[in-house]
Design a protein around this motif. Structure first.
Motif, PDB file in Angstrom:
ATOM      1  N   LEU A 202     -27.522 -16.085  20.279  1.00 24.10           N
ATOM      2  CA  LEU A 202     -26.220 -16.728  20.386  1.00 24.10           C
ATOM      3  C   LEU A 202     -26.030 -17.868  19.403  1.00 24.10           C
ATOM      4  O   LEU A 202     -24.900 -18.305  19.157  1.00 24.10           O
ATOM      5  CB  LEU A 202     -26.012 -17.254  21.812  1.00 24.10           C
ATOM      6  N   GLY A 203     -27.120 -18.379  18.871  1.00 27.05           N
ATOM      7  CA  GLY A 203     -26.998 -19.531  17.986  1.00 27.05           C
ATOM      8  C   GLY A 203     -26.392 -20.710  18.726  1.00 27.05           C
ATOM      9  O   GLY A 203     -26.869 -21.115  19.783  1.00 27.05           O
ATOM     10  N   THR A 204     -25.310 -21.250  18.172  1.00 29.33           N
ATOM     11  CA  THR A 204     -24.632 -22.384  18.828  1.00 29.33           C
ATOM     12  C   THR A 204     -23.406 -21.941  19.608  1.00 29.33           C
ATOM     13  O   THR A 204     -22.655 -22.770  20.115  1.00 29.33           O
ATOM     14  CB  THR A 204     -24.208 -23.415  17.771  1.00 29.33           C
ATOM     15  N   SER A 205     -23.185 -20.628  19.710  1.00 29.03           N
ATOM     16  CA  SER A 205     -21.992 -20.119  20.402  1.00 29.03           C
ATOM     17  C   SER A 205     -22.051 -20.440  21.892  1.00 29.03           C
ATOM     18  O   SER A 205     -23.104 -20.341  22.527  1.00 29.03           O
ATOM     19  CB  SER A 205     -21.869 -18.607  20.221  1.00 29.03           C
ATOM     20  N   SER A 206     -20.907 -20.798  22.448  1.00 28.01           N
ATOM     21  CA  SER A 206     -20.811 -20.985  23.892  1.00 28.01           C
ATOM     22  C   SER A 206     -20.628 -19.620  24.556  1.00 28.01           C
ATOM     23  O   SER A 206     -20.299 -18.627  23.899  1.00 28.01           O
ATOM     24  CB  SER A 206     -19.640 -21.905  24.228  1.00 28.01           C
ATOM     25  N   TYR A 207     -20.844 -19.572  25.875  1.00 25.97           N
ATOM     26  CA  TYR A 207     -20.770 -18.274  26.557  1.00 25.97           C
ATOM     27  C   TYR A 207     -20.454 -18.439  28.036  1.00 25.97           C
ATOM     28  O   TYR A 207     -20.653 -19.502  28.631  1.00 25.97           O
ATOM     29  CB  TYR A 207     -22.077 -17.492  26.385  1.00 25.97           C
ATOM     30  N   ILE A 208     -19.936 -17.342  28.598  1.00 24.25           N
ATOM     31  CA  ILE A 208     -19.731 -17.194  30.037  1.00 24.25           C
ATOM     32  C   ILE A 208     -20.879 -16.331  30.539  1.00 24.25           C
ATOM     33  O   ILE A 208     -21.249 -15.340  29.904  1.00 24.25           O
ATOM     34  CB  ILE A 208     -18.392 -16.482  30.349  1.00 24.25           C
ATOM     35  N   ALA A 209     -21.448 -16.668  31.690  1.00 25.91           N
ATOM     36  CA  ALA A 209     -22.611 -15.952  32.211  1.00 25.91           C
ATOM     37  C   ALA A 209     -22.275 -15.155  33.469  1.00 25.91           C
ATOM     38  O   ALA A 209     -21.569 -15.645  34.354  1.00 25.91           O
ATOM     39  CB  ALA A 209     -23.744 -16.932  32.517  1.00 25.91           C
TER      40      ALA A 209
END
Length: 381
Positions: A202-209
């Protein structure tokens, strides 16, 4: 048995799956807590798959841990052995109560029996199960309600549904909320979050889990559709990471095919147990828009990891989440609206993270173990 003294109990742990999914988390959590509270006088014997012998021996040094026949690793053989070999084993170890932790129990055990019925969704949400699974568990639940001396359920909602739908005897049902392993599920460090991001690419990408089984009741297709609608027009859209077992929901692939090409959806399968705090606690939102749960352990574990949680107010989920989670409906449009509102409101996400973390502390396996011990004592008396 001396009046008031807990009985000698045989716990059948042969239904625990290798992936330590829902029933595995329950049995492991319960046995770990029983190992800490056995000073209360309860005497334990546990029969388990051979692969779990070392785990349970370490967890319960004062208990008798018995290997089940190798064949019971296969479900049909396990169910047959449950009716014949398990009652014989109960007699051999001098069990005064037999506890079956996953819906089914021997019809003739030779001693009082307690059974855990985890949910009533086979009756309330029948369309989310294939016919054979629905038929099997409906029959098992009816049989256990009829034959068991006591039935243990993980929520008041499940108790109430069993009473409403199946005319279960409320005086024979005990509510034992699940707990959460606060050592395993904790607010993660930045290092733990970074490690999970690196593993997922993901690197620095934000995400929904999302973490759970991919079965129809979990509503993963509508989560995918709702997420896509919520983030499609954002300059840096957060990814969606759908982790956990593969399950049997064919609609997931159809929903994935609808995702715009510029959005990122990851399906990494099972994550390492040690990575779960970083995965859940590192998410912008942990989303779990289920059609209904018997308890809702995934949202409790996310709360314990200080994740802001978005779920539905169905069945037991409000008992677990209370005012410490955000609620949505099962439809993709409403999921999109409520998810977008959370993504745009960082103060609310931070407040939910803190409230959920604090509320999760109220759910302990030690409290659950105490209710189980009381149920076993009632069954024996």
């Amino acid at each position: 048995m001396t009046a008031g003294r807990p009985p000698r109990v045989l716990i059948d742990a042969t239904s625990v799956p290798a992936d330590r999914g829902g029933v595995g988390r329950y049995v492991d959590g319960l046995l770990g807590a029983l190992g800490k509270v056995c000073g209360s006088g309860v005497e334990l014997a546990v029969v388990s798959l051979r692969t779990d012998l070392e785990r349970y021996t370490r967890m319960l040094p004062g208990a008798e841990i018995i290997p089940a026949p190798a064949a019971v690793a296969h479900r049909p053989a396990r169910l047959a052995w449950e009716q014949t070999g398990l009652p014989m084993l109960a007699q051999q170890v001098g069990a005064q109560v037999l506890h079956s932790p996953f819906y089914t129990c021997p019809l003739r055990a030779g001693c009082p029996v307690t059974v855990t019925v985890h949910d009533a969704t086979f009756f309330t949400e029948p369309e989310h199960y294939d016919k054979s699974r629905r038929t099997f568990f409906r029959s098992a639940i009816k049989t256990s309600l009829r034959r068991a001396d006591r039935v243990i359920v993980p929520s008041k909602a499940t108790r109430d549904e069993l009473i409403r739908l199946l005319d279960a005897d409320p005086t024979r049902i005990d509510v034992a909320y699940h707990g959460v392993d606060h050592a395993a599920f904790h607010a993660p460090t930045e290092e733990e979050k970074a490690r999970v991001r690196a593993r997922l690419g993901l690197g620095t990408s934000s995400y929904i889990a999302f973490l759970g089984a991919k079965e129809p009741r979990k509503n993963v297709p509508n989560l995918i559709r709702g997420w896509a609608r919520a983030v499609a027009d954002r300059p840096n859209p957060p990814a969606l990471v759908v982790a956990g077992g593969q399950g049997h929901d064919d609609d997931i692939d159809r929903a994935v095919a609808e995702v715009p090409s510029h959005l990122r959806l990851l399906r990494p399968g099972y994550l390492r147990y040690a990575d779960l705090p970083g995965f859940l606690g590192g998410a912008l939102v942990a989303a779990y828009p289920s059609y209904g749960e018997g308890f809702g352990l995934p949202i409790l574990e996310a709360m314990a990891c200080a994740a802001p949680v978005l779920t539905t107010p169905r069945l037991s989920l409000p008992e677990v989440g209370g005012d410490a989670v955000a609620y949505t409906s099962e439809s993709p449009d409403q999921i999109a609206t409520d998810l977008a509102a959370l993504l745009d409101d960082e103060p609310r996400r931070l407040a939910l993270a803190k409230a959920g973390f604090d509320r999760a502390k109220e759910f302990t396996w030690e409290s659950s173990a105490e209710v189980h011990i009381a149920a076993w004592s009632r069954a024996r008396s």
